[in-house]
Motif scaffolding. Sequence first.
Motif, PDB file in Angstrom:
ATOM      1  N   ILE A  58      44.710  49.017  37.568  1.00 30.91           N
ATOM      2  CA  ILE A  58      43.860  49.116  36.376  1.00 30.91           C
ATOM      3  C   ILE A  58      43.101  50.434  36.461  1.00 30.91           C
ATOM      4  O   ILE A  58      42.580  50.784  37.529  1.00 30.91           O
ATOM      5  N   VAL A  77      38.182  47.857  44.306  1.00 32.43           N
ATOM      6  CA  VAL A  77      37.570  48.066  42.985  1.00 32.43           C
ATOM      7  C   VAL A  77      36.604  49.239  43.092  1.00 32.43           C
ATOM      8  O   VAL A  77      35.717  49.235  43.957  1.00 32.43           O
ATOM      9  N   LEU A  84      33.205  49.570  44.894  1.00 26.30           N
ATOM     10  CA  LEU A  84      32.392  48.373  44.606  1.00 26.30           C
ATOM     11  C   LEU A  84      32.716  47.249  45.573  1.00 26.30           C
ATOM     12  O   LEU A  84      31.837  46.611  46.104  1.00 26.30           O
ATOM     13  N   CYS A  85      34.000  46.988  45.775  1.00 22.24           N
ATOM     14  CA  CYS A  85      34.389  45.909  46.693  1.00 22.24           C
ATOM     15  C   CYS A  85      35.888  45.911  46.901  1.00 22.24           C
ATOM     16  O   CYS A  85      36.614  46.647  46.238  1.00 22.24           O
ATOM     17  N   ILE A  87      39.171  43.119  47.086  1.00 24.55           N
ATOM     18  CA  ILE A  87      39.526  41.765  46.642  1.00 24.55           C
ATOM     19  C   ILE A  87      40.791  41.344  47.375  1.00 24.55           C
ATOM     20  O   ILE A  87      41.735  42.134  47.503  1.00 24.55           O
ATOM     21  N   PHE A  93      41.262  39.145  38.648  1.00 25.38           N
ATOM     22  CA  PHE A  93      40.628  40.406  38.226  1.00 25.38           C
ATOM     23  C   PHE A  93      41.272  40.887  36.926  1.00 25.38           C
ATOM     24  O   PHE A  93      42.324  40.399  36.528  1.00 25.38           O
ATOM     25  N   GLY A  94      40.563  41.805  36.262  1.00 28.30           N
ATOM     26  CA  GLY A  94      41.061  42.313  34.985  1.00 28.30           C
ATOM     27  C   GLY A  94      40.721  41.396  33.814  1.00 28.30           C
ATOM     28  O   GLY A  94      41.298  41.535  32.732  1.00 28.30           O
ATOM     29  N   GLU A  95      39.794  40.482  34.031  1.00 29.09           N
ATOM     30  CA  GLU A  95      39.428  39.522  32.983  1.00 29.09           C
ATOM     31  C   GLU A  95      38.363  40.068  32.036  1.00 29.09           C
ATOM     32  O   GLU A  95      38.271  39.647  30.879  1.00 29.09           O
ATOM     33  N   LEU A  96      37.546  41.035  32.505  1.00 29.85           N
ATOM     34  CA  LEU A  96      36.374  41.441  31.719  1.00 29.85           C
ATOM     35  C   LEU A  96      36.755  42.125  30.404  1.00 29.85           C
ATOM     36  O   LEU A  96      36.171  41.833  29.358  1.00 29.85           O
ATOM     37  N   ALA A  97      37.733  43.021  30.448  1.00 35.30           N
ATOM     38  CA  ALA A  97      38.132  43.743  29.229  1.00 35.30           C
ATOM     39  C   ALA A  97      38.681  42.788  28.171  1.00 35.30           C
ATOM     40  O   ALA A  97      38.496  43.010  26.972  1.00 35.30           O
ATOM     41  N   THR A 103      36.610  48.218  27.136  1.00 29.58           N
ATOM     42  CA  THR A 103      37.583  48.939  27.956  1.00 29.58           C
ATOM     43  C   THR A 103      37.405  48.504  29.413  1.00 29.58           C
ATOM     44  O   THR A 103      36.387  47.899  29.770  1.00 29.58           O
ATOM     45  N   ARG A 104      38.368  48.836  30.237  1.00 23.61           N
ATOM     46  CA  ARG A 104      38.333  48.439  31.654  1.00 23.61           C
ATOM     47  C   ARG A 104      37.052  48.963  32.310  1.00 23.61           C
ATOM     48  O   ARG A 104      36.756  50.155  32.230  1.00 23.61           O
ATOM     49  N   THR A 105      36.322  48.072  32.966  1.00 22.59           N
ATOM     50  CA  THR A 105      35.013  48.426  33.515  1.00 22.59           C
ATOM     51  C   THR A 105      35.103  49.107  34.876  1.00 22.59           C
ATOM     52  O   THR A 105      34.102  49.633  35.363  1.00 22.59           O
ATOM     53  N   ALA A 106      36.262  49.072  35.509  1.00 22.43           N
ATOM     54  CA  ALA A 106      36.416  49.658  36.845  1.00 22.43           C
ATOM     55  C   ALA A 106      37.892  49.971  37.079  1.00 22.43           C
ATOM     56  O   ALA A 106      38.759  49.535  36.307  1.00 22.43           O
ATOM     57  N   VAL A 108      41.116  49.551  39.646  1.00 23.72           N
ATOM     58  CA  VAL A 108      41.598  48.660  40.707  1.00 23.72           C
ATOM     59  C   VAL A 108      42.853  49.286  41.310  1.00 23.72           C
ATOM     60  O   VAL A 108      43.812  49.582  40.592  1.00 23.72           O
TER      61      VAL A 108
END
Length: 139
Positions: A58, A77, A84-85, A87, A93-97, A103-106, A108
Amino acid sequence: SQLTDVTLKSYDKNKESSELIQRALMDNDFMKHLEHGQILTIMDCMHPTSLTKGCCVIQEGDDGSTVYVLEEGMVEVTKQGKKLCTIGPAKVFGELAILYNCTRTATVTALTDIKLWAIDRQGFQTIMMRTGLIKHSQY
Ligand code: CMP
């Protein structure tokens, strides 16, 4: 309508993968509030994919279209170059967008070769909305 025209396709999975995906979904802050039937349907519709070490899964700032569950390996991430971290397996992951229509917040990145399960936005939203409509029609 766009909603009724979407055919959800299911992908065979062994018991271990089915359980891992369910565990991942139920461990996620947003997904854990879904109905059990929705969790099972998302699990059923996820398709397998894999990437090699170093690949960008991502890219921050891109339009997002896929939600992932990590089955094997590790990802990192980062946001604006800052870590950030990391995983590991059985995480979403990838659920926020998709959930927030942003748009993608970070970014990966695969730290190892990875195995993933993926569902696209259309399938994901169809599962959320169909259950919502069914529920709505009962009142
Ligand atoms: P999304 O914004 O779609 O794409 C990047 C993903 O990275 C994001 O969804 C989350 O799944 C994940 N992510 C973003 N920020 C963090 C964070 N602070 N900690 C862990 N994961 C994150």
